[in-house]
Design an enzyme around this catalytic site. Structure first.
Site, PDB file in Angstrom:
ATOM      1  N   ASP A  10       6.016   6.409   1.398  1.00 32.96           N
ATOM      2  CA  ASP A  10       7.403   6.007   1.179  1.00 32.96           C
ATOM      3  C   ASP A  10       8.302   7.073   1.829  1.00 32.96           C
ATOM      4  O   ASP A  10       8.505   7.053   3.032  1.00 32.96           O
ATOM      5  CB  ASP A  10       7.607   5.887  -0.340  1.00 32.96           C
ATOM      6  CG  ASP A  10       8.946   5.309  -0.742  1.00 32.96           C
ATOM      7  OD1 ASP A  10       9.463   4.454  -0.033  1.00 32.96           O
ATOM      8  OD2 ASP A  10       9.472   5.716  -1.796  1.00 32.96           O
ATOM      9  N   PHE A  23      10.311  -2.697  -3.520  1.00 32.96           N
ATOM     10  CA  PHE A  23       9.300  -2.168  -4.427  1.00 32.96           C
ATOM     11  C   PHE A  23       8.153  -3.156  -4.529  1.00 32.96           C
ATOM     12  O   PHE A  23       8.342  -4.306  -4.912  1.00 32.96           O
ATOM     13  CB  PHE A  23       9.886  -1.871  -5.809  1.00 32.96           C
ATOM     14  CG  PHE A  23       9.010  -0.944  -6.588  1.00 32.96           C
ATOM     15  CD1 PHE A  23       9.126   0.436  -6.415  1.00 32.96           C
ATOM     16  CD2 PHE A  23       8.040  -1.432  -7.442  1.00 32.96           C
ATOM     17  CE1 PHE A  23       8.289   1.303  -7.099  1.00 32.96           C
ATOM     18  CE2 PHE A  23       7.203  -0.571  -8.136  1.00 32.96           C
ATOM     19  CZ  PHE A  23       7.322   0.797  -7.965  1.00 32.96           C
ATOM     20  N   ARG A  79      -1.741  -2.974 -11.101  1.00 35.34           N
ATOM     21  CA  ARG A  79      -2.635  -2.351 -10.114  1.00 35.34           C
ATOM     22  C   ARG A  79      -3.808  -3.256  -9.757  1.00 35.34           C
ATOM     23  O   ARG A  79      -4.392  -3.144  -8.690  1.00 35.34           O
ATOM     24  CB  ARG A  79      -3.208  -1.036 -10.671  1.00 35.34           C
ATOM     25  CG  ARG A  79      -2.192   0.077 -10.888  1.00 35.34           C
ATOM     26  CD  ARG A  79      -2.933   1.384 -11.176  1.00 35.34           C
ATOM     27  NE  ARG A  79      -2.075   2.409 -11.761  1.00 35.34           N
ATOM     28  CZ  ARG A  79      -1.314   3.248 -11.062  1.00 35.34           C
ATOM     29  NH1 ARG A  79      -1.296   3.165  -9.751  1.00 35.34           N
ATOM     30  NH2 ARG A  79      -0.581   4.157 -11.668  1.00 35.34           N
ATOM     31  N   GLU A 104      -4.175   6.925   0.985  1.00 32.67           N
ATOM     32  CA  GLU A 104      -3.041   6.678   0.091  1.00 32.67           C
ATOM     33  C   GLU A 104      -2.738   5.181   0.021  1.00 32.67           C
ATOM     34  O   GLU A 104      -3.043   4.435   0.939  1.00 32.67           O
ATOM     35  CB  GLU A 104      -1.810   7.394   0.665  1.00 32.67           C
ATOM     36  CG  GLU A 104      -1.079   8.382  -0.184  1.00 32.67           C
ATOM     37  CD  GLU A 104      -0.750   8.080  -1.622  1.00 32.67           C
ATOM     38  OE1 GLU A 104      -1.293   7.157  -2.257  1.00 32.67           O
ATOM     39  OE2 GLU A 104       0.106   8.807  -2.132  1.00 32.67           O
ATOM     40  N   ASP A 105      -2.117   4.784  -1.076  1.00 34.49           N
ATOM     41  CA  ASP A 105      -1.697   3.389  -1.188  1.00 34.49           C
ATOM     42  C   ASP A 105      -0.495   3.113  -0.286  1.00 34.49           C
ATOM     43  O   ASP A 105      -0.465   2.147   0.463  1.00 34.49           O
ATOM     44  CB  ASP A 105      -1.395   3.001  -2.647  1.00 34.49           C
ATOM     45  CG  ASP A 105      -0.442   3.981  -3.357  1.00 34.49           C
ATOM     46  OD1 ASP A 105       0.026   4.955  -2.728  1.00 34.49           O
ATOM     47  OD2 ASP A 105      -0.161   3.746  -4.548  1.00 34.49           O
TER      48      ASP A 105
HETATM   49  P1  IMP Z   1       6.506   9.443  -1.338  1.00 36.27           P
HETATM   50  O1  IMP Z   1       6.289  10.890  -1.640  1.00 36.27           O
HETATM   51  O2  IMP Z   1       7.936   9.036  -1.492  1.00 36.27           O
HETATM   52  O3  IMP Z   1       5.938   9.016  -0.012  1.00 36.27           O
HETATM   53  O4  IMP Z   1       5.795   8.702  -2.505  1.00 36.27           O
HETATM   54  C1  IMP Z   1       4.696   7.953  -2.380  1.00 36.27           C
HETATM   55  C2  IMP Z   1       4.268   7.484  -3.747  1.00 36.27           C
HETATM   56  O5  IMP Z   1       5.337   6.799  -4.430  1.00 36.27           O
HETATM   57  C3  IMP Z   1       3.155   6.475  -3.609  1.00 36.27           C
HETATM   58  O6  IMP Z   1       1.914   7.098  -3.648  1.00 36.27           O
HETATM   59  C4  IMP Z   1       3.391   5.553  -4.785  1.00 36.27           C
HETATM   60  O7  IMP Z   1       2.722   6.056  -5.900  1.00 36.27           O
HETATM   61  C5  IMP Z   1       4.874   5.624  -5.040  1.00 36.27           C
HETATM   62  N1  IMP Z   1       5.555   4.451  -4.444  1.00 36.27           N
HETATM   63  C6  IMP Z   1       6.399   4.454  -3.404  1.00 36.27           C
HETATM   64  N2  IMP Z   1       6.839   3.214  -3.115  1.00 36.27           N
HETATM   65  C7  IMP Z   1       6.225   2.391  -3.997  1.00 36.27           C
HETATM   66  C8  IMP Z   1       6.252   0.966  -4.199  1.00 36.27           C
HETATM   67  O8  IMP Z   1       6.920   0.174  -3.510  1.00 36.27           O
HETATM   68  N3  IMP Z   1       5.473   0.488  -5.217  1.00 36.27           N
HETATM   69  C9  IMP Z   1       4.705   1.308  -6.004  1.00 36.27           C
HETATM   70  N4  IMP Z   1       4.650   2.629  -5.840  1.00 36.27           N
HETATM   71  C10 IMP Z   1       5.396   3.178  -4.846  1.00 36.27           C
HETATM   72 MG    MG Z   2       0.544   7.043  -5.326  1.00 41.50          MG
END
Ligand code: IMP
Ligand code: MG
Length: 182
Positions: A102, A151, A164, A98-99
């Site tokens: 969060d 962010f 990206r 994963e990138d």
């Molecule tokens: P989670 O389910 O809240 O952990 O969401 C994770 C996803 O939210 C990541 O795969 C990203 O696509 C997006 N995301 C969360 N934080 C950021 C950020 O700071 N920049 C860009 N995308 C984010």
């Molecule tokens: Mg993502």
């Protein structure tokens, strides 16, 4: 459209060094096993490409694409699979790439879903980790960098599908302190 990359948070060089370390750990941990790296589209495509090329053991690569139900700013934790795996993962060692983690809701759901398919193991490798934003308990076995709840964009991460392609991770300008936007 508002928002553009501001200060560099993690340089391309730092990302490269850390990716090399993670690849070495993964190569040791998964030696003699049946590794499948699963990238979560779209954000993970850059990291997965760089990570996989540094891993020194045989592996397979696949992708899933997910979309989260709920509003743009609040993840509901219910995830819909938009593109499923092509590979059968039964008996294999899955490493979800994963990138960024969060809230952790997306991966928590994905891990549960993939475990129903009988893999030998499911672990997580994320380039970035926002521990302060976590809403669910989630073990991230391989984590590149902890980042503050800002962010961030670049190296696969987007703001409204832009940025990206940046080779570094930057903080979205004027967003310092605002947390997540998408
Ligand atoms: P989670 O389910 O809240 O952990 O969401 C994770 C996803 O939210 C990541 O795969 C990203 O696509 C997006 N995301 C969360 N934080 C950021 C950020 O700071 N920049 C860009 N995308 C984010
Ligand atoms: Mg993502």
């Amino acid at each position: 459209m508002k928002g553009k990359p501001g200060r560099v948070l993690i340089s391309a060089e730092e990302i490269g060094r850390r990716t090399e370390e993670l690849a070495r750990e993964i190569s040791e941990d998964y030696a003699g096993r049946d590794l499948v790296m699963v990238g979560v589209l779209k954000g993970a495509f850059v990291f997965l490409a760089d990570l996989a090329r540094r891993v020194r053991i045989p592996l397979e690569i696949d992708f899933v694409a997910v979309s989260s139900y709920g509003s743009d700013t609040e993840s509901s934790g219910v995830v819909r699979i938009m593109k499923d795996l092509d590979l059968d993962i039964a008996g294999k060692d899955v490493l979800l790439v994963e990138d960024i983690v969060d809230t952790g809701l997306t991966l928590k759901y994905l891990v549960g879903l993939l475990k129903e398919r009988g893999p030998a193991s499911v672990e997580i490798c994320a380039l970035l980790n926002k521990p302060e934003a976590r809403k669910v308990d989630l073990e991230v076995k391989y984590s590149g960098f902890d980042v503050p709840p800002l962010f961030v964009v670049g190296y696969g991460l987007d703001y409204a599908e832009r940025f990206r392609q940046l080779p570094y991770v930057g903080v979205l300008e004027d967003q310092e302190g605002s947390g997540r936007l998408s």
